[in-house]
Design an enzyme around this catalytic site. Sequence first.
Site, short mmCIF file in Angstrom:
data_model
loop_
_atom_site.label_atom_id
_atom_site.label_comp_id
_atom_site.label_asym_id
_atom_site.label_seq_id
_atom_site.Cartn_x
_atom_site.Cartn_y
_atom_site.Cartn_z
N HIS A 5 0.81 -1.22 0.00
CA HIS A 5 0.00 0.00 0.00
C HIS A 5 0.85 1.27 0.00
CE1 HIS A 5 -3.72 1.98 -0.05
NE2 HIS A 5 -4.36 1.37 0.94
N ARG A 6 2.12 1.11 0.23
CA ARG A 6 2.98 2.29 0.19
C ARG A 6 3.02 2.88 -1.22
NH1 ARG A 6 8.66 0.60 1.86
NH2 ARG A 6 8.10 -0.96 0.31
#
Lengths: 435, 367
Positions: free
Chosen positions: A400-401
């Site tokens: 998700h970064r």
Amino acid sequence: MRYIFKFPDIGEGLEEGKITEWYVEKGQSISAGDALLNMETDKVVTDIPSPKSGIIAQRYGAVGDTVKVGNALVEIEIEGESFEQADELPQATGKGEEVIEEKGFGVVGTMEVAGDGAYLPSSNEGLAAVEHKQAHTRKVLATPVARALAKERGIDINTVQGSGPAGRVTSKDIEKHTQIRSTEQAKSSERKTAYPSDQLHESVPISQIRKTIARNMLRSKQNTAHMSVMEEVEVSELVDARHKINERLKDVKISYLPFIIKAIAIALKNHPVLNAELDMEAERIIYKKYYNIGLAMDTDDGLVVPVIRNADKKSLVQLAKEISVFAEKAKTRKLTLDDMRDGTFTITSYGSIGGYFAVPVINYPQSAIFGIGRIADKPVIKDAAVVPGKVMPISMSVDHRIVDGGEVARFLNEVLEMLKEPMLILAYEGGQDEL
Amino acid sequence: MFNHETLDKYSPLENKIFQLIDDDGMPLDKKWKPALSDKQIIQAYKDLLFERTADYMAVSYQRQGRMFTYPPNLGQEAIHIATGMVIKEDDWLVPDFRELGAWLAKGVSMREIFLYFKGNEDGSRFVNAKRMLPVSVPIASQLVHAVGIGYAMNYQKEKAVVFAFVGDGGTSEGDFHEALNFAAVWNVPVVFIVQNNQFAISVPIKTQTKSQNLALKGVAYAIPSVLVDGNDVFAMHEVLAFARDHADSGKGPVLIEARTYRIGAHTTSDDPTKYRTKEEEAAWALKDPLKRLKGYIEAKKLFDTSGEEALVAEYKKKIDKEFEAAEKHPEYPLDDVFKYMYQEMPSELRRQKNAYENYLQNKGGAK
């Protein structure tokens, strides 16, 4: 007379190696230069040839055992020389716990490099009887104060790594050792149960492959922000398409995997962030312009991930063939480092064994992994009627970064659309059109 | 025969590679006749086979723990054998560390080579090899010595040639460039042989340099330079013979890029599967120098190569004897390591010597 062949330092400062294969049996006759066994070390994987001709009188260690440099590998009965009992040999291998303990404390003995066998003259030097004696005369150097202190604290001085001249153990070393020992004891009481060595417990040293898996999994979980999404797709058409293709194919049968690989490779081109890597150190994202798809495979030894290179440029049949080659290689442990590197995206088809949904772990530093669950017959709604359908569950994890929720949903929509209507694969193959 | 005109045709700027036989050993130009006699060609084959066998045995001894780190020659032998055919007794050989066949041609014995790789200084004392420097491990440093020798020969008006070896990695070293510059400026009789085996340990040539070939580096210093198929023993021989003539007739240095491939590992401590692909290895296997020379010999029916196994067995016996002789060679006294630098041993050196003596004692009586 017997000759003991000890594991030599074959790679500039090696400490140990692991036996990967034995080529000789006890009682077998061999010539000098014949390969005895294959060993894996920090530096190389290599055959170890015999320095002598004769008969293998004893073999030390089984496949998977770790052998310290300088420890015996085989005893060779040399022709024409009389038999002599070589009892209590310098022990070879993998008596699990013993070896692990040695590593923990750094026994002075590990300083020994190629053992006295670095030079194995063709005369009688280096033969069993001589070696035997030497193995017992080795003793740690220590100052008298250090010896007294060790005795007082119940420490076996031979297990202390000396820092003085020539590895001499000093009182300072004993102090340090005491400290380490107490912290280790504290630590082990914290998170380790002291398992006794009995019939209820078996202590097994972990394999190289398990070490790698453990390290990689932990690294992934510690360095990424996992986010998972799950979906279902109705794949009756895909089932039909596969069936039709397989009726035509002779030498290879195609599974669902090639279709999925294909669909993913096409969708990745439209969503490059899923085929990218986040490099925080250099504060950049590396987009990869090649589509190397790793396939998680379950083997007896553990998880392996061979990589199909340039999957976007290969036909379904080519993909099917490569998958079957990899499956065979995985089964027979023939996968090479080459087969498993440079992946840009990974697929795990856990459903082939069982399970609808999962939370797959990203193959770090990749940014996403695609999981395929078990296809099942389920009721689906079509034209306002409940009809039987084939439903494939999908579980996908992303980092998700770099991958936003919207992006993974859009990617997934494209992939699922192609799986629902496999004709679309044909339509979009080779291009970069948004679906 | 390779001459000045051929040299002009094979300009490194155009990235042309000089080659005489194809992957199967067939002449590329049907009219071409080898400069070597049939007898010399057969000898080249035998020498190549010997080098390969000795190399294989050396790796085996190392794996048996009887010898220390060793750099295999496998795949690069044509360059060494061709050098051996061209170099004369009065010529100097300035080695790198991967030219086994050239050393043997100069008169070095396998016993001496084994001693060297067993860490014995006597292994650098070549009793029967006149005019050869010891093996050089600090990369490219030997080229500066080669130019120095050439300069001395010019000064003393001596007529002979220096053959100096370096690898592709060495061309990135400062010494390489200093040596080339002085060689050209001083017009010294040095033949530089760059063995481009594609990897500086694990660094591929593409990462090493932006030049499309390494012969170009000689062009920058105004040295006649040529790119040659290093796995083609005929091409290597012609170019080396030309280079020797050129240097010997006072025209100055020549640089040869011998393009080849190290089939084996960089050294016995290296695992090339970590940085090479199988495809690449397979592509180069087609260009194996022994295979190509054999192809030529078999096509021309010069020699019955079916007896190769017997030859190898004979070589192995010979090499084994040499190795046993090396094992029986007395070890050098520990004192030799410490006593010659200073008239009176300084305290620090004495401490090191004592420490080492203690270590040996601790080890249980190793000499």
